[in-house]
Scaffold this active site. Structure first.
Site, short mmCIF file in Angstrom:
data_model
loop_
_atom_site.label_atom_id
_atom_site.label_comp_id
_atom_site.label_asym_id
_atom_site.label_seq_id
_atom_site.Cartn_x
_atom_site.Cartn_y
_atom_site.Cartn_z
N CYS A 245 -27.69 -33.52 -19.06
CA CYS A 245 -27.57 -31.87 -18.82
C CYS A 245 -27.58 -31.28 -19.82
O CYS A 245 -28.71 -30.21 -19.92
CB CYS A 245 -26.07 -32.09 -17.92
SG CYS A 245 -25.68 -29.97 -18.35
N HIS B 107 -23.12 -25.57 -20.83
CA HIS B 107 -22.98 -26.43 -21.63
C HIS B 107 -24.88 -26.15 -22.17
O HIS B 107 -25.36 -27.74 -22.79
CB HIS B 107 -23.25 -27.53 -20.38
CG HIS B 107 -22.47 -28.90 -20.68
ND1 HIS B 107 -22.74 -29.71 -20.06
CD2 HIS B 107 -22.65 -29.37 -22.07
CE1 HIS B 107 -22.65 -30.83 -20.69
NE2 HIS B 107 -21.55 -31.01 -21.65
#
Length: 510
Positions: free
Chosen positions: A83, A139
């Site tokens: 990610c 993130h």
């Protein structure tokens, strides 16, 4: 008797009028071409290569299939295996070896974020005159507010700062991780995030349509879907009751909800008159996680691995602005997630790349005109903190040749070289397909693989022993990248991050 106008005078008058009309039309076309398009970038999370309808999936994705069929499918498109690295490369246009984010993800208790001296894609779009909005998963670090989306170029932000949030409660480890701008968003419990993010996006589209401002729109939509936890309103799984594997069934429902969201957003744009001047980009952030319902068949490996199943992404571009000659086509030109930064800023927005240190290329001519990609090589990663230490490890060739025990991979033309421990390299078919999984039997201590990806996209035939010349050349390229890389920045946990110190929310602590 009235005199008739001479034929020559009539023709001259007609041509003069036609000429003025022609000039006017040409001028109008030039104006249209110079108008900055709206840009919508949709990023799915942990979305498998096999899990979109046009790749033969049993999961139905009619809205995404329709958009892709009217646009350009990117079938030689690469992202990162996990990610944070993909998101960092999208936002910075730089390989993670140049941001210090080579190793794993940014965990919520880490004092880390995308380096603050990197100019972000959002900042450049804003500089180019765009209204910039983000809805979804960040993130990229939040330990201090300077790292937050609202401080990195986005006018508005609604979403969550960490990863693995629960879809209905918006909690991570029993603490709230939901923000509206910079304030905790406490009034959305019970609302499913994919639907909620869609509603927020529709609201932004309506607001933008009603404003008198001439600013174009940049909307970044990194959905939570279809990352675990596997949660979805039950009616989305009903069409997949025949899937016996529970995780796969839940995952299929989540994909269906995501596809519905994409359809609702594009339908709203069309109704508001925005779609006619919009470019939509769809991408996954990494390969699907087979333990959580995702599938990458027939590719090898999955999320977290340097095999194609971890890094070969689903991607397409759809827009009525694309020339007719490329609508409904596939491009197999090499494109990487870091290429979106210069492509959006310079290729679409007409903005300046001054001050940006980029590893990405402007590939808009490749997508919109079918030209060859300016990219001929891409670095998948070099992670010096992940090293193989087998009992029979030996020193590799010479001081200028890359250390084969380091986890790394590079693509150059048709060739892909992998070193170290690339992660699980099994071929995993969709559950219930009747096809047996195939687990490779590599000899103990093996740390170098070479594939001709063009001829062998599923990585069945290792050619490292047959083409030592290619191995040597790509080892040298890896060493060159390694020598120019930043040290890995992967700090330990900071106890000040504990949500108990922040009213039971995930928040900054510096």
């Amino acid at each position: 008797m009235a005199m008739t106008q001479p034929r020559t005078a009539y023709v001259a008058t007609f041509l003069g009028t036609f000429g003025l009309l022609l000039v006017g039309c040409v001028f109008h076309l030039v104006q249209c071409q110079q108008q900055q398009p709206n840009i919508v970038f949709i990023l799915a999370d942990d979305y498998g290569f096999h899990d979109i309808g046009y790749h033969g999936s049993e999961i139905k994705t009619p809205n995404m299939d329709r958009l892709a069929a009217r646009g350009v499918k990117l079938e030689n498109y690469y992202v990162q295996p996990i990610c944070t690295p993909t998101r960092s490369q999208l936002m910075s246009g730089r390989y993670q070896i140049h941001t210090g984010l080579q190793h794993l993800i940014i965990r919520p208790e880490m004092p880390s974020c995308l380096p603050l001296d990197d100019i972000t894609l959002a900042q450049k779009m804003k500089e180019a005159g765009y209204a910039t909005h983000m809805i979804g998963k960040w993130h990229l670090g939040f330990y201090k507010k300077a790292c937050w989306p609202t401080r990195r170029g986005f006018d508005t932000y609604f979403g969550y700062l960490t990863g693995s949030e629960e879809y209905f409660t918006h909690l991570r480890e029993k603490a709230l991780d939901f923000r509206e701008q910079e304030e905790p968003a406490r009034n959305y419990s019970g609302l499913y995030s994919t639907q909620l993010f869609t509603q927020k996006a529709q609201g932004i589209l309506e607001q933008h349509s009603n404003q008198s401002s001439d600013k174009p729109l940049f909307l970044y939509l990194p959905f939570q879907a279809v990352h675990e936890p596997l949660e979805v309103p039950p009616h989305y799984t009903q069409p997949y009751a025949h899937i016996k594997d529970k995780n796969r069934r839940q995952y299929a429902g989540m994909v269906a909800c995501l596809d519905e969201a994409v359809g609702n957003i594009t339908r709203t744009m069309d109704q508001l008159g925005l779609w006619k001047n919009t470019v939509l980009i769809f991408s996954t952030d990494n390969g699907g996680q087979v333990y959580s319902g995702g599938n990458n068949w027939p590719l090898r490996g999955w999320k977290g691995s340097l095999w194609e199943g971890g890094v070969h992404g689903v991607g397409f571009v759809s827009s009525p602005l694309l020339p007719a000659k490329v609508q409904g086509t596939i491009t197999k030109e090499l494109i990487h997630v870091s290429d979106w930064y210069p492509t959006l800023v310079a290729g679409l927005a007409g903005g300046s790349l001054n001050g940006s240190k980029l590893d990405g290329f402007n590939v808009w001519d490749t997508i919109s005109n079918g030209y060859p990609s300016p990219r001929h090589e891409l670095l998948h990663n070099i992670d010096p903190l992940t090293i193989v230490k087998p009992a029979n490890a030996t020193k590799v060739m010479g001081s200028k040749v890359f250390n084969e025990t380091i986890r790394a991979a590079i693509r150059s033309g048709d060739w892909k070289l992998i070193t170290g421990d690339p992660g699980n390299g099994s071929w995993i078919p969709p559950p219930g397909s009747g096809i047996q999984a195939h687990i490779p039997a590599d000899p103990p201590g093996k740390m170098v693989w070479l594939f001709n990806i063009t001829a062998d996209p599923n990585e069945h035939q290792d050619l490292s022993s047959q083409r030592p010349d290619i191995v040597e050349r790509l080892m040298q390229r890896l060493q060159c990248y390694y020598e120019g890389s930043l040290p890995v920045f992967y700090p330990g946990s900071d106890p000040r991050a504990d949500p108990k110190y922040h009213n039971n929310t995930w928040s900054n602590w510096e």
